[in-house]
Design an enzyme around this catalytic site. Structure first.
Site, mmCIF file in Angstrom:
data_model
loop_
_atom_site.group_PDB
_atom_site.id
_atom_site.type_symbol
_atom_site.label_atom_id
_atom_site.label_comp_id
_atom_site.label_asym_id
_atom_site.label_seq_id
_atom_site.Cartn_x
_atom_site.Cartn_y
_atom_site.Cartn_z
ATOM 1 N N TYR A 110 -12.179 -2.781 -2.919
ATOM 2 C CA TYR A 110 -12.726 -2.835 -1.427
ATOM 3 C C TYR A 110 -14.237 -2.652 -1.531
ATOM 4 O O TYR A 110 -14.726 -2.358 -0.370
ATOM 5 C CB TYR A 110 -12.065 -1.684 -0.543
ATOM 6 C CG TYR A 110 -10.976 -1.813 -0.149
ATOM 7 C CD1 TYR A 110 -10.200 -3.092 0.407
ATOM 8 C CD2 TYR A 110 -9.658 -0.928 -0.464
ATOM 9 C CE1 TYR A 110 -9.094 -3.297 0.988
ATOM 10 C CE2 TYR A 110 -8.653 -1.032 -0.102
ATOM 11 C CZ TYR A 110 -8.016 -2.252 0.700
ATOM 12 O OH TYR A 110 -6.754 -2.438 1.362
ATOM 13 N N ASN B 245 -1.659 -0.183 7.255
ATOM 14 C CA ASN B 245 -1.058 -1.232 7.777
ATOM 15 C C ASN B 245 -0.261 -2.115 6.575
ATOM 16 O O ASN B 245 -0.311 -3.320 6.504
ATOM 17 C CB ASN B 245 -2.194 -2.383 8.347
ATOM 18 C CG ASN B 245 -3.455 -2.710 7.344
ATOM 19 O OD1 ASN B 245 -3.172 -2.546 5.993
ATOM 20 N ND2 ASN B 245 -4.336 -3.515 7.642
ATOM 21 N N GLU C 86 -9.542 -10.478 -7.209
ATOM 22 C CA GLU C 86 -8.724 -9.591 -7.286
ATOM 23 C C GLU C 86 -7.455 -9.714 -8.185
ATOM 24 O O GLU C 86 -7.178 -8.645 -8.827
ATOM 25 C CB GLU C 86 -8.116 -9.433 -5.777
ATOM 26 C CG GLU C 86 -8.769 -9.033 -4.674
ATOM 27 C CD GLU C 86 -8.501 -9.350 -3.314
ATOM 28 O OE1 GLU C 86 -9.333 -9.140 -2.368
ATOM 29 O OE2 GLU C 86 -7.344 -9.802 -3.271
ATOM 30 N N LYS D 127 0.814 -1.366 0.062
ATOM 31 C CA LYS D 127 0.104 0.067 0.137
ATOM 32 C C LYS D 127 0.666 1.213 -0.016
ATOM 33 O O LYS D 127 2.058 1.105 0.258
ATOM 34 C CB LYS D 127 -0.936 -0.149 1.103
ATOM 35 C CG LYS D 127 -2.040 -1.196 1.377
ATOM 36 C CD LYS D 127 -2.662 -1.206 2.532
ATOM 37 C CE LYS D 127 -3.840 -2.348 2.453
ATOM 38 N NZ LYS D 127 -4.617 -2.373 3.614
ATOM 39 N N HIS E 77 -1.900 -5.456 1.510
ATOM 40 C CA HIS E 77 -3.006 -6.162 1.507
ATOM 41 C C HIS E 77 -2.801 -7.328 0.902
ATOM 42 O O HIS E 77 -1.671 -7.764 0.340
ATOM 43 C CB HIS E 77 -4.049 -5.501 0.261
ATOM 44 C CG HIS E 77 -5.009 -6.458 -0.207
ATOM 45 N ND1 HIS E 77 -6.481 -6.637 0.629
ATOM 46 C CD2 HIS E 77 -5.133 -7.186 -1.228
ATOM 47 C CE1 HIS E 77 -7.038 -7.254 -0.241
ATOM 48 N NE2 HIS E 77 -6.221 -7.824 -1.326
HETATM 49 P P1 IDP Z 1 -7.272 -7.249 5.740
HETATM 50 O O1 IDP Z 1 -6.531 -6.317 4.848
HETATM 51 O O2 IDP Z 1 -6.372 -7.836 6.717
HETATM 52 O O3 IDP Z 1 -7.879 -8.507 5.032
HETATM 53 P P2 IDP Z 1 -9.923 -6.133 6.174
HETATM 54 O O4 IDP Z 1 -10.750 -6.155 7.561
HETATM 55 O O5 IDP Z 1 -10.286 -6.901 4.983
HETATM 56 O O6 IDP Z 1 -8.434 -6.566 6.517
HETATM 57 O O7 IDP Z 1 -9.876 -4.541 5.914
HETATM 58 C C1 IDP Z 1 -9.183 -3.976 4.859
HETATM 59 C C2 IDP Z 1 -8.367 -2.844 5.209
HETATM 60 O O8 IDP Z 1 -9.417 -1.634 5.469
HETATM 61 C C3 IDP Z 1 -7.578 -2.979 6.079
HETATM 62 O O9 IDP Z 1 -6.350 -3.719 5.663
HETATM 63 C C4 IDP Z 1 -7.192 -1.831 6.768
HETATM 64 O O10 IDP Z 1 -6.369 -1.050 5.754
HETATM 65 C C5 IDP Z 1 -8.589 -0.889 6.579
HETATM 66 N N1 IDP Z 1 -9.215 -1.119 7.937
HETATM 67 C C6 IDP Z 1 -9.786 -2.112 8.458
HETATM 68 N N2 IDP Z 1 -10.223 -1.975 9.768
HETATM 69 C C7 IDP Z 1 -10.099 -0.722 9.628
HETATM 70 C C8 IDP Z 1 -10.779 0.469 11.140
HETATM 71 O O11 IDP Z 1 -11.374 -0.195 11.994
HETATM 72 N N3 IDP Z 1 -10.658 1.457 10.654
HETATM 73 C C9 IDP Z 1 -9.688 2.164 9.468
HETATM 74 N N4 IDP Z 1 -9.170 1.417 8.537
HETATM 75 C C10 IDP Z 1 -9.515 -0.226 8.767
HETATM 76 MG MG MG Z 2 -9.486 -8.033 3.611
#
Ligand code: IDP
Ligand code: MG
Length: 154
Positions: free
Chosen positions: A50, A115, A129, A10, A118
């Site tokens: 997303y 984070n 994807e 990212k 992805h």
């Molecule tokens: P993942 O990337 O580990 O699969 P997901 O639950 O699919 O996690 O969420 C997608 C992305 O959305 C996360 O990687 C993160 O960048 C963002 N995200 C998830 N939860 C939150 C939140 O509570 N606040 C802000 N961003 C979030």
């Molecule tokens: Mg995810």
């Protein structure tokens, strides 16, 4: 089962200069890079990627974060690659990610959804994807010299 998975470095990972460090972790684990490119996506493309999160309270924040800079998109192949890649990446929330994982070694909070990476969550997401991020001819077939040891017979 030999699978392919999509990884995105990212914008925070790219802007922090962590491209090499992140790719190294997949490569040294024996996962084969079968596609890779740098792209800067717009909000429409990000919405498609997303789409499962469209009703989440953080959706707009997520779109802003993922479109704020270039991304490195990588297609990885290996035995049970989807699960293995998710393990290397670590928990969604960096404050819960274990040391040794990418999120656990290079981040500690989920500020604005940051984070670093992805990774596809399951087989149907991975297929969808990879189709979204790569054209068919952008995925390459070749052999790594260590396949006998890290993948075994197909
Ligand atoms: P993942 O990337 O580990 O699969 P997901 O639950 O699919 O996690 O969420 C997608 C992305 O959305 C996360 O990687 C993160 O960048 C963002 N995200 C998830 N939860 C939150 C939140 O509570 N606040 C802000 N961003 C979030
Ligand atoms: Mg995810």
């Amino acid at each position: 089962m030999i699978q392919k998975s999509l990884v995105l470095i990212k914008p925070d990972g790219v802007e922090r200069g962590l491209i090499g460090e992140i790719i190294k972790r997949f490569e040294q684990r024996g996962l084969k890079i079968v596609g890779m490119k740098m792209v800067w996506v717009d909000k429409d493309f990000a919405k498609e990627h997303y789409s499962e999160h469209v009703n989440k309270p953080f959706f707009n924040e997520l779109l802003t974060m993922i479109t704020e800079g270039p991304i490195v998109a990588i297609a990885l192949e290996g035995r049970n690659a989807i699960k293995v890649v998710r393990k290397i990446v670590g928990s969604t929330r960096p404050d819960e990610a274990l040391p040794g994982t990418i999120r656990g070694d290079f981040a500690h909070s989920l500020i604005e959804g940051r984070n670093l990476v992805h990774a596809s969550a399951n087989e149907s997401d991975a297929e969808k994807e990879l189709r979204l991020w790569f054209k068919e001819d952008e995925l390459k077939e070749y052999e790594r010299s260590d396949e006998k040891h890290v993948i075994g017979k197909r």
